[in-house]
Design a protein around this motif. Structure first.
Motif, PDB file in Angstrom:
ATOM      1  N   VAL A   5       3.476 -28.756  20.294  1.00  0.00           N
ATOM      2  CA  VAL A   5       3.001 -30.127  20.120  1.00  0.00           C
ATOM      3  C   VAL A   5       1.597 -30.182  20.706  1.00  0.00           C
ATOM      4  CG1 VAL A   5       3.362 -32.535  20.787  1.00  0.00           C
ATOM      5  CG2 VAL A   5       5.325 -31.083  20.233  1.00  0.00           C
ATOM      6  N   ASN A   6       0.600 -30.458  19.867  1.00  0.00           N
ATOM      7  CA  ASN A   6      -0.793 -30.356  20.285  1.00  0.00           C
ATOM      8  C   ASN A   6      -1.528 -31.684  20.138  1.00  0.00           C
ATOM      9  OD1 ASN A   6      -3.246 -29.183  21.110  1.00  0.00           O
ATOM     10  ND2 ASN A   6      -3.793 -28.654  19.003  1.00  0.00           N
ATOM     11  N   LYS A   7      -1.808 -32.322  21.287  1.00  0.00           N
ATOM     12  CA  LYS A   7      -2.608 -33.554  21.346  1.00  0.00           C
ATOM     13  C   LYS A   7      -2.091 -34.627  20.381  1.00  0.00           C
ATOM     14  CE  LYS A   7      -6.896 -31.534  23.061  1.00  0.00           C
ATOM     15  NZ  LYS A   7      -6.785 -32.224  24.364  1.00  0.00           N
ATOM     16  N   ILE A   8      -0.792 -34.889  20.451  1.00  0.00           N
ATOM     17  CA  ILE A   8      -0.176 -35.869  19.565  1.00  0.00           C
ATOM     18  C   ILE A   8      -0.400 -37.289  20.097  1.00  0.00           C
ATOM     19  CG2 ILE A   8       2.067 -36.809  18.847  1.00  0.00           C
ATOM     20  CD1 ILE A   8       1.150 -34.579  17.088  1.00  0.00           C
ATOM     21  N   SER A   9      -0.878 -38.147  19.215  1.00  0.00           N
ATOM     22  CA  SER A   9      -1.020 -39.572  19.515  1.00  0.00           C
ATOM     23  C   SER A   9      -0.342 -40.371  18.419  1.00  0.00           C
ATOM     24  CB  SER A   9      -2.500 -39.975  19.603  1.00  0.00           C
ATOM     25  OG  SER A   9      -3.140 -39.348  20.691  1.00  0.00           O
ATOM     26  N   LYS A  10       0.182 -41.542  18.778  1.00  0.00           N
ATOM     27  CA  LYS A  10       0.803 -42.427  17.799  1.00  0.00           C
ATOM     28  C   LYS A  10       0.564 -43.864  18.195  1.00  0.00           C
ATOM     29  CE  LYS A  10       3.181 -43.639  14.221  1.00  0.00           C
ATOM     30  NZ  LYS A  10       2.669 -43.384  12.857  1.00  0.00           N
ATOM     31  N   ASN A  11       0.012 -44.627  17.232  1.00  0.00           N
ATOM     32  CA  ASN A  11      -0.129 -46.059  17.477  1.00  0.00           C
ATOM     33  C   ASN A  11       0.530 -46.840  16.362  1.00  0.00           C
ATOM     34  OD1 ASN A  11      -2.308 -46.619  15.360  1.00  0.00           O
ATOM     35  ND2 ASN A  11      -3.338 -45.080  16.612  1.00  0.00           N
ATOM     36  N   PHE A  12       1.081 -47.977  16.726  1.00  0.00           N
ATOM     37  CA  PHE A  12       1.699 -48.905  15.787  1.00  0.00           C
ATOM     38  C   PHE A  12       0.887 -50.200  15.843  1.00  0.00           C
ATOM     39  CE2 PHE A  12       5.078 -46.124  17.322  1.00  0.00           C
ATOM     40  CZ  PHE A  12       5.667 -45.695  16.144  1.00  0.00           C
ATOM     41  N   GLY A  13      -0.082 -50.302  14.941  1.00  0.00           N
ATOM     42  CA  GLY A  13      -0.970 -51.456  15.013  1.00  0.00           C
ATOM     43  C   GLY A  13      -1.785 -51.386  16.295  1.00  0.00           C
ATOM     44  N   THR A  49      10.619 -34.774  13.804  1.00  0.00           N
ATOM     45  CA  THR A  49      11.557 -34.725  12.680  1.00  0.00           C
ATOM     46  C   THR A  49      11.062 -35.495  11.455  1.00  0.00           C
ATOM     47  OG1 THR A  49      12.782 -36.586  13.661  1.00  0.00           O
ATOM     48  CG2 THR A  49      13.558 -34.360  14.137  1.00  0.00           C
ATOM     49  N   ALA A  50       9.775 -35.853  11.446  1.00  0.00           N
ATOM     50  CA  ALA A  50       9.112 -36.456  10.278  1.00  0.00           C
ATOM     51  C   ALA A  50       9.676 -37.816   9.891  1.00  0.00           C
ATOM     52  CB  ALA A  50       9.157 -35.507   9.075  1.00  0.00           C
ATOM     53  N   MET A  51      10.235 -38.545  10.864  1.00  0.00           N
ATOM     54  CA  MET A  51      10.639 -39.913  10.575  1.00  0.00           C
ATOM     55  C   MET A  51       9.406 -40.773  10.312  1.00  0.00           C
ATOM     56  SD  MET A  51      13.938 -39.759  10.764  1.00  0.00           S
ATOM     57  CE  MET A  51      14.549 -41.432  10.957  1.00  0.00           C
ATOM     58  N   PHE A  52       8.320 -40.452  11.007  1.00  0.00           N
ATOM     59  CA  PHE A  52       7.008 -40.992  10.666  1.00  0.00           C
ATOM     60  C   PHE A  52       5.944 -40.044  11.205  1.00  0.00           C
ATOM     61  CE2 PHE A  52       7.079 -42.416  14.973  1.00  0.00           C
ATOM     62  CZ  PHE A  52       8.191 -43.211  15.169  1.00  0.00           C
ATOM     63  N   PRO A  53       4.729 -40.099  10.630  1.00  0.00           N
ATOM     64  CA  PRO A  53       3.694 -39.120  10.986  1.00  0.00           C
ATOM     65  C   PRO A  53       2.940 -39.510  12.246  1.00  0.00           C
ATOM     66  CG  PRO A  53       2.854 -40.593   9.306  1.00  0.00           C
ATOM     67  CD  PRO A  53       4.303 -40.998   9.530  1.00  0.00           C
ATOM     68  N   PRO A  54       2.359 -38.529  12.935  1.00  0.00           N
ATOM     69  CA  PRO A  54       1.506 -38.855  14.073  1.00  0.00           C
ATOM     70  C   PRO A  54       0.195 -39.485  13.597  1.00  0.00           C
ATOM     71  CG  PRO A  54       1.458 -36.493  13.637  1.00  0.00           C
ATOM     72  CD  PRO A  54       2.503 -37.075  12.736  1.00  0.00           C
ATOM     73  N   SER A  55      -0.416 -40.272  14.462  1.00  0.00           N
ATOM     74  CA  SER A  55      -1.729 -40.833  14.141  1.00  0.00           C
ATOM     75  C   SER A  55      -2.808 -39.767  14.248  1.00  0.00           C
ATOM     76  CB  SER A  55      -2.046 -42.007  15.080  1.00  0.00           C
ATOM     77  OG  SER A  55      -1.078 -43.030  14.947  1.00  0.00           O
TER      78      SER A  55
END
Length: 257
Positions: A5-13, A49-55
């Motif tokens: 896992v490399n520098k994963i970020s995720k934002n929701f709005g 698990t690809a339920m949604f993609p990383p930002s």
């Protein structure tokens, strides 16, 4: 490394759930992913698990990028998971639930199923045998013909893990498997996870039961407010000041004169 896992970020709005999180999992180890509620642990599972993609950032499995894959393709790669809330086929038998987990490995098409060809019958027999083997591993053989919803809570948890194992995973993600369990059920879960590890299946574990985490994990990654604050052995995490503050809080000094 099995997973990177490399520098994963995720934002929701406007909500930043994860920020530049990186870690790796070695083949055959049990890695704990811990942190307070809302730290981003399940969000990380959902991206692996690809339920949604990383930002932003990259996730790779055995040096193959998982970017753009669908959940069923992730399973076919050799990654499977369980969920915080049990998601069994409640009105199917225990044996049938496990058989469903093996669906991604089947090769028989529609026509061979319709005409009950020799190869289809052989594959069906193999699936039945595999389901029996997995029920033996998770300790549910005597309940194979029981309806899943009639099992105890701890047994349902083990059945969900059994169904995941039926997909022949190389990496299994367990999302709070001990939640709601009593002491005996937690002990059985510990034994099961060690058995899974002995089968050379790598385990990524989200769990709030700290005694279980400290006892079973080879290494631990700690998240807080979507950021990684620590990584190390159980002993290193147990004595890490920032981890202690994240879980227990710190007493503020009284500034009133």
């Amino acid at each position: 490394m099995v997973l990177n896992v490399n520098k994963i970020s995720k934002n929701f709005g406007g909500i930043q759930a994860l920020t530049d999180v990186s870690f790796s999992i070695k083949e055959g180890e049990v890695l704990g992913l811990i942190g307070p509620n809302g730290a981003g642990k399940t969000t990380m599972f959902n991206m692996i698990t690809a339920m949604f993609p990383p930002s932003s950032g990259e996730i790779s499995f055995k040096d193959d990028s998982l970017t753009g894959l669908k959940p069923h393709q992730i399973t076919e790669k050799g990654i499977c998971r369980t969920f915080q809330n049990i998601r069994l086929f409640a009105d199917m038998t225990v044996h049938e639930n496990v058989m469903v987990g093996n669906h991604c490995r089947l090769t028989t098409g529609v026509w061979r199923s319709v005409f009950r060809t020799k190869s289809q019958k052989q594959e069906e027999a193999a699936v039945n045998r595999k389901a029996d083997e997995i029920l033996e591993i998770v300790g549910l053989s005597e309940f194979k013909d029981s309806i899943a919803k009639n099992l105890s809570y701890g047994q349902q948890r083990r059945l969900e893990i059994g169904r995941a194992l039926a997909s022949d995973p190389q990496l299994i993600l367990l999302d709070e498997p001990a939640a709601g369990m009593n002491e005996k059920e937690t002990k059985d879960l510990f034994d099961l996870i060690k058995k899974i590890q002995s089968l050379n299946i790598t385990v990524l574990l989200i769990e709030h039961d700290m005694p279980l985490v400290m006892k079973i994990c080879d290494r631990i990654v700690v998240l807080n407010f979507g950021k990684k604050i620590a990584e190390g052995t159980p002993e290193e995490i147990r004595t890490n000041k920032e981890v202690i503050e994240a879980y227990l809080g710190v007493e503020e000094e009284d500034d009133i004169a």
